[in-house]
Scaffold this motif. Structure first.
Motif, PDB file in Angstrom:
ATOM      1  N   LEU A 279      10.534  -1.282  -2.923  1.00 42.13           N
ATOM      2  CA  LEU A 279      10.219  -0.025  -2.264  1.00 42.13           C
ATOM      3  C   LEU A 279       8.732   0.064  -1.936  1.00 42.13           C
ATOM      4  CD1 LEU A 279      11.066   2.800  -1.323  1.00 42.13           C
ATOM      5  CD2 LEU A 279      10.726   3.601  -3.681  1.00 42.13           C
ATOM      6  N   GLY A 280       7.899  -0.346  -2.879  1.00 42.91           N
ATOM      7  CA  GLY A 280       6.454  -0.328  -2.635  1.00 42.91           C
ATOM      8  C   GLY A 280       6.065  -1.248  -1.495  1.00 42.91           C
ATOM      9  N   SER A 281       6.707  -2.411  -1.423  1.00 41.41           N
ATOM     10  CA  SER A 281       6.396  -3.357  -0.346  1.00 41.41           C
ATOM     11  C   SER A 281       6.879  -2.826   0.999  1.00 41.41           C
ATOM     12  CB  SER A 281       7.033  -4.720  -0.643  1.00 41.41           C
ATOM     13  OG  SER A 281       8.443  -4.666  -0.573  1.00 41.41           O
ATOM     14  N   TYR A 282       7.976  -2.085   0.985  1.00 47.66           N
ATOM     15  CA  TYR A 282       8.495  -1.473   2.212  1.00 47.66           C
ATOM     16  C   TYR A 282       7.482  -0.469   2.768  1.00 47.66           C
ATOM     17  CZ  TYR A 282      11.446   1.633   5.064  1.00 47.66           C
ATOM     18  OH  TYR A 282      11.973   2.411   6.066  1.00 47.66           O
ATOM     19  N   ILE A 283       6.889   0.321   1.884  1.00 52.04           N
ATOM     20  CA  ILE A 283       5.879   1.292   2.315  1.00 52.04           C
ATOM     21  C   ILE A 283       4.661   0.581   2.907  1.00 52.04           C
ATOM     22  CG2 ILE A 283       4.282   3.080   1.504  1.00 52.04           C
ATOM     23  CD1 ILE A 283       6.432   3.758  -0.633  1.00 52.04           C
ATOM     24  N   ALA A 284       4.232  -0.499   2.250  1.00 52.89           N
ATOM     25  CA  ALA A 284       3.099  -1.275   2.756  1.00 52.89           C
ATOM     26  C   ALA A 284       3.439  -1.931   4.086  1.00 52.89           C
ATOM     27  CB  ALA A 284       2.689  -2.335   1.733  1.00 52.89           C
TER      28      ALA A 284
END
Length: 346
Positions: free
Chosen positions: A255-260
């Motif tokens: 999820l964090g990588s998706y935001i980035a």
């Protein structure tokens, strides 16, 4: 009424840990004779009676289980706690839930507090910071039943309920390769934590089995939360390496990588496939990540609690046993709509 003296009171006065105080009172060889004498003298002066732990080791039971999780907001641990609660309710046990927030010292404090509350046993998933095993060696010496779940520390003599992280990662990454992925980046977890180490080994095995050379520039190591995924992807993008897919060690990392990814180049979302361990709880609605290793959180919680209760009742012994739970490779949109089985209230 005068307040009862506790281990913590003695520890604060002498500026020692509660573990050291407990060991000194039991003449443990780890503690010097001088310190043991000092601790015992102060304990006597303060009127300390070591009844809390002693009572927890007798046949009288408190009918409570102490639980320590790294996070509670994440869907996986919410499901695990749900499973723990179901079995605890079935056998008329209460659970005392604590959250370490991925902090080693807080994890230690919670365990000490739960023992002081006379819990009959402990269910623990270790934090990503945990490296010092002293508190667990103390638990072992005190013969307090403990079962690890999801994340465990090997070779301490405790039973653990986990998934086969290496095999699940290998199978998942292989499945991605068979579906067309050629350059798979890995947002990895710390290797001193079991899930980080085993999932990375599975990733390497899958590449080797499919004849793809392992490229360390495609691996970014970090923690297991959204923040780690966000910064991990930014680091990956800054390296200028090509990749067509991502294997995220956990769903929060994914999820964090998706935001980035949206910040770096939103078009990547349509072009970069992602595999994550675990899910958001609404995976039948959200189209990303595309693939999941489905972890049976509810069943892990149930199995760990059943195993702990057997230890509490003397049916099984702590013997460094690993109990594996099955996983499933899931493709968003094809293995759904969401069924009642996937919901937390199962």
């Amino acid at each position: 009424m005068k307040k009862k003296t506790t281990l913590n009171d003695i520890a604060k006065t002498l500026k020692l840990t509660k573990v050291s105080i407990s060991k000194a009172l039991r003449d443990h060889p780890d503690i010097s004779e001088q310190t043991r004498i000092k601790v015992k003298q102060l304990a006597q002066e303060m009127g300390y009676r070591p009844n809390l732990i002693a009572r927890s080791l007798t046949s009288s039971k408190s009918k409570t289980i102490g639980v320590v999780v790294p996070k509670i907001a994440h869907n996986f641990f919410a499901h695990v706690v749900g499973g723990i609660q179901k079995i605890a309710d079935k056998y008329d046990y209460e659970i005392l839930l604590t959250v370490s927030d991925e902090n080693e010292e807080l994890e230690k404090q919670h365990i000490e507090s739960l023992v002081a509350m006379q819990v009959d046993g402990l269910l623990v998933s270790v934090s990503m910071e945990t490296k010092n095993t002293e508190i667990y060696q103390w638990i072992r010496e005190m013969q307090i039943p403990l079962v690890f779940f999801d994340r465990y520390i090997p070779d301490l003599g405790f039973n653990s309920v986990i998934i086969n992280d290496k095999e699940a990662a290998r199978n998942g990454v292989e499945e991605m390769i068979m579906r067309g992925s050629k350059k798979i980046a890995h947002l990895a977890g710390y290797e001193h934590i079991s899930i980080g180490k085993e999932r990375r080994l599975g990733y390497k095995d899958a590449l080797e089995k499919q004849g793809i050379e392992y490229d360390p520039s495609l691996v970014v190591e970090g923690g297991f939360g959204e923040n780690s995924g966000y910064h991990g992807f930014k680091e990956l993008a800054s390296r200028g390496v090509e990749f067509d897919s991502i294997f995220a060690v956990t769903f929060p990392v994914g999820l964090g990588s998706y935001i980035a990814m949206r910040e770096v180049d939103a078009n990547m979302i349509d072009n970069i496939a992602m595999l994550a361990f675990g899910d958001s709880g609404v995976r039948g609605i959200l189209p990303y990540p595309r693939y999941y290793v489905d972890q049976p959180g509810m069943d892990i919680g149930k199995k760990a609690t059943e195993l702990l209760l057997k230890e509490i009742n003397g049916v099984v012994e702590p013997e460094n046993k690993l109990v594996y739970m099955d996983t499933q490779f899931v493709e968003t949109g094809k293995n759904f709509p969401v069924s009642e089985k996937n919901l937390l209230m199962t």
